[in-house]
Motif scaffolding. Sequence first.
Motif, short mmCIF file in Angstrom:
data_model
loop_
_atom_site.label_atom_id
_atom_site.label_comp_id
_atom_site.label_asym_id
_atom_site.label_seq_id
_atom_site.Cartn_x
_atom_site.Cartn_y
_atom_site.Cartn_z
N PRO A 185 49.56 30.36 40.41
CA PRO A 185 48.87 30.68 41.66
C PRO A 185 47.38 30.32 41.58
O PRO A 185 46.82 30.19 40.50
CB PRO A 185 49.06 32.20 41.76
N LYS A 186 46.76 30.19 42.75
CA LYS A 186 45.32 29.98 42.79
C LYS A 186 44.59 31.29 42.49
O LYS A 186 43.55 31.29 41.84
CB LYS A 186 44.91 29.44 44.16
N GLU A 187 45.14 32.40 43.00
CA GLU A 187 44.53 33.70 42.78
C GLU A 187 45.64 34.70 42.42
O GLU A 187 46.72 34.68 43.02
CB GLU A 187 43.79 34.18 44.03
N SER A 243 33.12 39.16 46.62
CA SER A 243 31.91 38.52 47.12
C SER A 243 31.64 37.17 46.45
O SER A 243 31.03 36.29 47.06
CB SER A 243 30.70 39.44 46.92
N ASP A 244 32.08 36.99 45.22
CA ASP A 244 31.82 35.75 44.49
C ASP A 244 32.86 34.67 44.75
O ASP A 244 32.71 33.54 44.29
CB ASP A 244 31.75 36.02 42.99
N LEU A 245 33.93 35.02 45.48
CA LEU A 245 34.99 34.05 45.71
C LEU A 245 34.66 33.17 46.91
O LEU A 245 34.13 33.64 47.91
CB LEU A 245 36.32 34.77 45.96
N ARG A 246 34.97 31.91 46.78
CA ARG A 246 34.74 30.99 47.88
C ARG A 246 35.75 31.24 48.99
O ARG A 246 36.86 31.70 48.76
CB ARG A 246 34.87 29.55 47.40
N SER A 247 35.34 30.92 50.21
CA SER A 247 36.27 31.01 51.33
C SER A 247 37.40 30.02 51.09
O SER A 247 37.18 28.89 50.64
CB SER A 247 35.56 30.70 52.64
N SER A 248 38.58 30.44 51.39
CA SER A 248 39.75 29.60 51.14
C SER A 248 40.48 29.33 52.45
O SER A 248 40.32 30.05 53.43
CB SER A 248 40.70 30.29 50.15
N GLY A 249 41.29 28.29 52.43
CA GLY A 249 42.13 28.00 53.57
C GLY A 249 43.33 28.93 53.58
O GLY A 249 43.44 29.86 52.79
N LEU A 250 44.23 28.67 54.49
CA LEU A 250 45.43 29.49 54.59
C LEU A 250 46.32 29.26 53.38
O LEU A 250 46.52 28.13 52.94
CB LEU A 250 46.18 29.17 55.87
N ARG A 307 46.56 31.39 34.33
CA ARG A 307 45.58 30.53 34.97
C ARG A 307 45.27 31.03 36.37
O ARG A 307 46.02 31.81 36.95
CB ARG A 307 46.09 29.09 35.04
N GLY A 308 44.17 30.55 36.92
CA GLY A 308 43.77 30.97 38.25
C GLY A 308 42.88 32.20 38.19
O GLY A 308 42.84 32.92 37.18
N HIS A 309 42.16 32.44 39.26
CA HIS A 309 41.30 33.62 39.33
C HIS A 309 42.16 34.87 39.30
O HIS A 309 43.14 34.99 40.04
CB HIS A 309 40.46 33.59 40.60
N THR A 310 41.79 35.82 38.43
CA THR A 310 42.57 37.05 38.28
C THR A 310 41.69 38.27 38.49
O THR A 310 40.60 38.37 37.92
CB THR A 310 43.21 37.13 36.88
N LEU A 311 42.17 39.20 39.30
CA LEU A 311 41.53 40.49 39.48
C LEU A 311 42.56 41.56 39.14
O LEU A 311 43.65 41.58 39.72
CB LEU A 311 41.03 40.69 40.90
#
Length: 244
Positions: free
Chosen positions: A131-133, A171-178, A207-211
Motif C-alpha cells: 500500500p501507499k499508506e 499534517s506532514d503528509l502530502r495531499s493525495s488523489g483518490l 513499505r509505504g508510510h505507516t502510522l
Amino acid sequence: MEKPDPQPLSCRPRGSRPTRRSSRDDPDVCVVFPGLVTRESCCRFTCELLKHILHQRHQLPLPYEQLLHFCTGQQDGEEVVRRPIKEASDSRHCQRALADLEELISQLDVFFTLTPVPRVLLLLGGSPVSPKELYVIDMEGILVGNGEQSLCPRPCLRQLFRALFVADPFSDLRSSGLMSLVLMVQGHRDCATDWFRPKLNYKVPTRGHTLTIKLSSCGADGAPDHSDDYIWFQAPVTLKGFQN
C-alpha cells in the motif's frame, strides 16, 4: 479472563497529555485507557478511526456524519429523503461510498462479537501487499471487560481523538488523489466469520508510510502472543474514495 490488579493511584494514562510531534519523527500515537474496555468499544474505536482517516486523507469530501446528512437529508426523527449533491454522478458516488462504508461497519460489529481483535489494518492506495499508506490500529494491550466493569466509550473516544489532535500525524503528509482502502482484521482462526475472507499467509507490509495507533489499558503487562491461533481476514468490500 482474570481480573487485573487494582490500578495504582499514580497510574495516569500516558495518552492523556501527548506532546506534539512530527509523523516522520515518531509514527506512533499511543493512548492508554485508565481501565477495562469492552469489545463493543474497541469496534467503535476502529470504526471512528476508519471514518476519520478517510476524511483526513481526502477520500471523503466531508466528515462521515455530515456526508450522510448531506447525501440523504436524514435527521433524527425524520423520514429519509434522497437528494443529489450537485450532479447525478456525484450522488451515485456518494451513495455507493456510504453504502460500502455502512456495510463494512455493520460487518465489523459482527466480527468483534465473534473473536477478540488484536489488530486492524487500513491499507490505502496500492495493493494489500504494497500500500501507499498503512494505518495500524493496535489493540493488543487492551484489557477487555464486560459492560459493568468497563469504561464508558465516549470519554475514551475523546481521549483517543485528543491524542490524535495533539500528535497531528496527518499534517506532514502530502495531499493525495483518490485511492482505494482495503481493511484487514486479525481474529481467531476458528471464529467462523462468513463475510471476511481468511488470508492465512498474509504478512503486514513493511513499505509505504505507516502510522500505528496503539491502544492499551493502564496496568496491562505486555501484549499476549497471537502468532499461532490468530490470522488475518480481509474485508471483501474495497472502499473507493470520491470527491464532489
